[in-house]
Scaffold this active site. Structure first.
Site, mmCIF file in Angstrom:
data_model
loop_
_atom_site.group_PDB
_atom_site.id
_atom_site.type_symbol
_atom_site.label_atom_id
_atom_site.label_comp_id
_atom_site.label_asym_id
_atom_site.label_seq_id
_atom_site.Cartn_x
_atom_site.Cartn_y
_atom_site.Cartn_z
ATOM 1 C CG HIS A 171 -1.799 -1.209 1.296
ATOM 2 N ND1 HIS A 171 -2.941 -1.562 0.775
ATOM 3 C CD2 HIS A 171 -1.308 -2.337 1.937
ATOM 4 C CE1 HIS A 171 -3.345 -2.886 1.184
ATOM 5 N NE2 HIS A 171 -2.213 -3.242 1.817
ATOM 6 C CB SER A 292 14.261 21.913 -15.182
ATOM 7 O OG SER A 292 13.560 23.380 -15.211
ATOM 8 C CE LYS A 298 12.582 19.378 -11.706
ATOM 9 N NZ LYS A 298 11.245 19.157 -10.748
ATOM 10 C CD GLU A 305 9.507 12.175 -15.445
ATOM 11 O OE1 GLU A 305 8.544 12.824 -14.837
ATOM 12 O OE2 GLU A 305 10.614 12.588 -15.708
ATOM 13 C CD GLN A 337 -2.327 -0.699 -47.427
ATOM 14 O OE1 GLN A 337 -2.104 -1.659 -48.196
ATOM 15 N NE2 GLN A 337 -2.645 0.562 -47.550
HETATM 16 N N1 ARG Z 1 -0.376 -3.445 -48.992
HETATM 17 C C1 ARG Z 1 -1.072 -4.591 -48.618
HETATM 18 C C2 ARG Z 1 -1.264 -5.006 -47.275
HETATM 19 O O1 ARG Z 1 -0.231 -4.501 -46.535
HETATM 20 C C3 ARG Z 1 -0.466 -5.749 -49.313
HETATM 21 C C4 ARG Z 1 -1.610 -6.879 -49.848
HETATM 22 C C5 ARG Z 1 -2.266 -6.187 -50.744
HETATM 23 N N2 ARG Z 1 -3.482 -7.378 -51.310
HETATM 24 C C6 ARG Z 1 -4.680 -6.680 -51.919
HETATM 25 N N3 ARG Z 1 -5.119 -7.504 -52.412
HETATM 26 N N4 ARG Z 1 -4.793 -5.445 -52.238
HETATM 27 O O2 ARG Z 1 -2.016 -5.793 -46.747
#
Ligand code: ARG
Length: 474
Positions: A171, A292, A298, A305, A337
């Site tokens: 605590h 600082s 400081k 941090e 993606q």
């Molecule tokens: N840039 C795409 C990704 O990062 C690669 C695969 C793309 N495939 C597609 N059918 N558009 O996932």
């Protein structure tokens, strides 16, 4: 490295032909092109993309789809591209969308029509899934060696400070005296589990999606075991739909990374407290602190941090990827993606934080006197006095009561238990004798906790020796 390479989306310059443009009657909207492109971040995967392509080409040659000359041309062309990228001589194109098409188009520029044969029997869907796994496998190895470097530093510190006493807290109130070495070993043990979790995750990362093609596999007689062997994968994945769409390996990794960051963040919090004037238990080397601009006195513990603050980014990435995946139907969707930036940021944040800690911890020095004074102030040997009474046949609950009254008296008089005279102590129980002072000292208190996992200096030394041997076996 790839950072030296510029990205071009200037429509004035010659537009590269889309590698998928066959069925389209109008060109892509310029904004959509930029919006959907991933080259600005997936260029980071260039080495793994090239390694995957080389293995794929070699496999196509083995099964009779590419001739020896063709595979040689592809390999030489890809090696040249890698050298161009590393020399900063390749201009990435947004029109070519991603790392796969940038490299493939460049290959065709270099070696002609054979370059166009490389994509036989594969898709960008299995290609990207493979690239990320190859990249992440390498990053996990780097992370594991940084964890070990930090572990070694903690063992060094624990050994040096095996006898140093500080108050242990519950605590955030002084509870019982502990040894500094024991406290460092607590952090060490958390990192043992972090390391094991990373190794376990690596097993599931090291499975090869290549050969899944777009989603259903391919009509060519590919040899996936051979490609997997070439790329050092444990085995090919068992299901093509799963292969192109699974990102749970990345979620698992970020969740393991989150646990490491959570540990480092708790650790940081203690370092911040311990370096404050109120505690003054330890000193961080100047080179890990900053000053600082207005307060000349400081010395701020910026590194811990920042690590504490950065844990939030990694937890956020975990939620990003969970949310990214939760509604996706099989198989590949462009949503995927969006997996890369949180994943890359997690790796960068974790590696940076581990590196800072591994560099900093062996250089921490302790203020033994301040820690001792703090341990004396909080009646931290009260449990030892109760245990002493129990040793003289008093039931524990009664002993608790007796010591409670002695502590009340100490609070009133401003005296620790060890500062009271025998007469004063005997007012609370007449079974107390002169030998009580052996258990009321801080040294006696820590030395008495001499069992597996206890805080005694002897136990700390033993665990350090055992852990060093385990680390050198890895
Ligand atoms: N840039 C795409 C990704 O990062 C690669 C695969 C793309 N495939 C597609 N059918 N558009 O996932």
């Amino acid at each position: 490295m790839s950072d030296n390479n510029k990205t071009s989306n200037n429509s004035e310059i010659t537009q590269p032909e889309k590698l998928w443009g066959g069925r389209f009657t109008e060109s892509t909207d310029a904004f959509v092109e930029a919006f959907t492109a991933s080259i600005s971040f997936d260029q980071r995967l260039y080495k793994h993309d090239i390694a995957g392509s080389k293995a794929h080409a070699k496999m196509l040659n083995k099964v009779g789809i590419l001739t020896d000359d063709e595979v040689n041309d592809i390999h030489n062309g890809l090696d040249e591209i890698q050298a161009d990228i590393e020399a900063g001589n390749l201009e990435w194109s947004v029109q070519l969308e991603d790392i796969h098409m940038n490299i493939e188009a460049r290959l065709t520029d270099k070696i002609g029509i054979t370059g166009k044969k490389l994509h036989t029997g594969r898709s960008r869907n299995d290609q990207i899934a493979t690239d990320i796994r190859l990249w992440l496998r390498e990053q996990i190895d780097l992370i594991c060696s940084e964890i070990q470097r930090l572990q070694k530093g903690l063992l060094e510190l624990a050994d040096r400070e095996a006898e140093t006493i500080l108050p242990g807290f519950t605590h955030l109130q002084v509870a019982q005296p502990i040894t500094f070495g024991h406290h460092m070993l607590a952090w060490f043990e958390m990192l043992v589990r972090d390391y094991d979790r990373m190794q376990d995750c690596r097993k599931r990362v090291n499975i090869m999606p290549l050969g899944s093609a777009a989603l259903a596999g391919t009509t060519y007689p590919i040899d996936r075991n051979y490609t997997a062997e070439l790329l050092g994968f444990e085995r090919p994945c068992n299901n093509s739909l799963d292969g192109v769409s699974d990102r749970d390996f990345a979620i698992e990794f970020i969740s393991d990374a989150s646990l490491v960051m959570m540990h480092l963040s708790r650790f940081s919090e203690e370092l911040v407290l311990w370096t404050s004037a109120q505690f003054n238990f330890i000193n961080l080397p100047d080179r890990f602190c900053t000053g600082s601009s207005i307060m000349p006195q400081k010395k701020n513990p910026d590194v811990p941090e920042l690590v504490r603050g950065k844990s939030g980014r990694v937890f956020g990435s975990l939620f990003s990827l969970l949310t990214l995946m939760k509604s996706q139907p099989l198989a590949y969707n462009k949503d995927n993606q969006e997996d890369k930036e949180p994943l890359f940021d997690t790796v960068d944040t974790l590696l940076g934080s581990l590196r800072a800690f591994a560099d900093m911890m062996p250089n921490v020095t302790t203020n033994k006197e301040a820690m001792k004074v703090a341990a004396m102030q909080g009646f931290s040997t009260a449990t030892d006095l109760a245990d002493y009474l129990v040793g003289k046949d008093m039931p524990f609950r009664d002993a608790h009561e007796v010591v409670g009254s002695a502590v009340g008296y100490g609070v009133e008089k401003g005296k620790d238990l060890s500062e009271m005279s025998l007469d004063e102590l005997q007012k609370f129980s007449d079974i107390i004798t002169e030998d009580v002072f052996d258990v009321l000292t801080l040294e006696g208190s820590v030395a008495a906790r001499d069992h597996l996992g206890g805080t005694a200096p002897k136990q700390v030394k033993a665990r350090v020796a055992e852990a060093l041997a385990l680390l050198s076996d890895k």
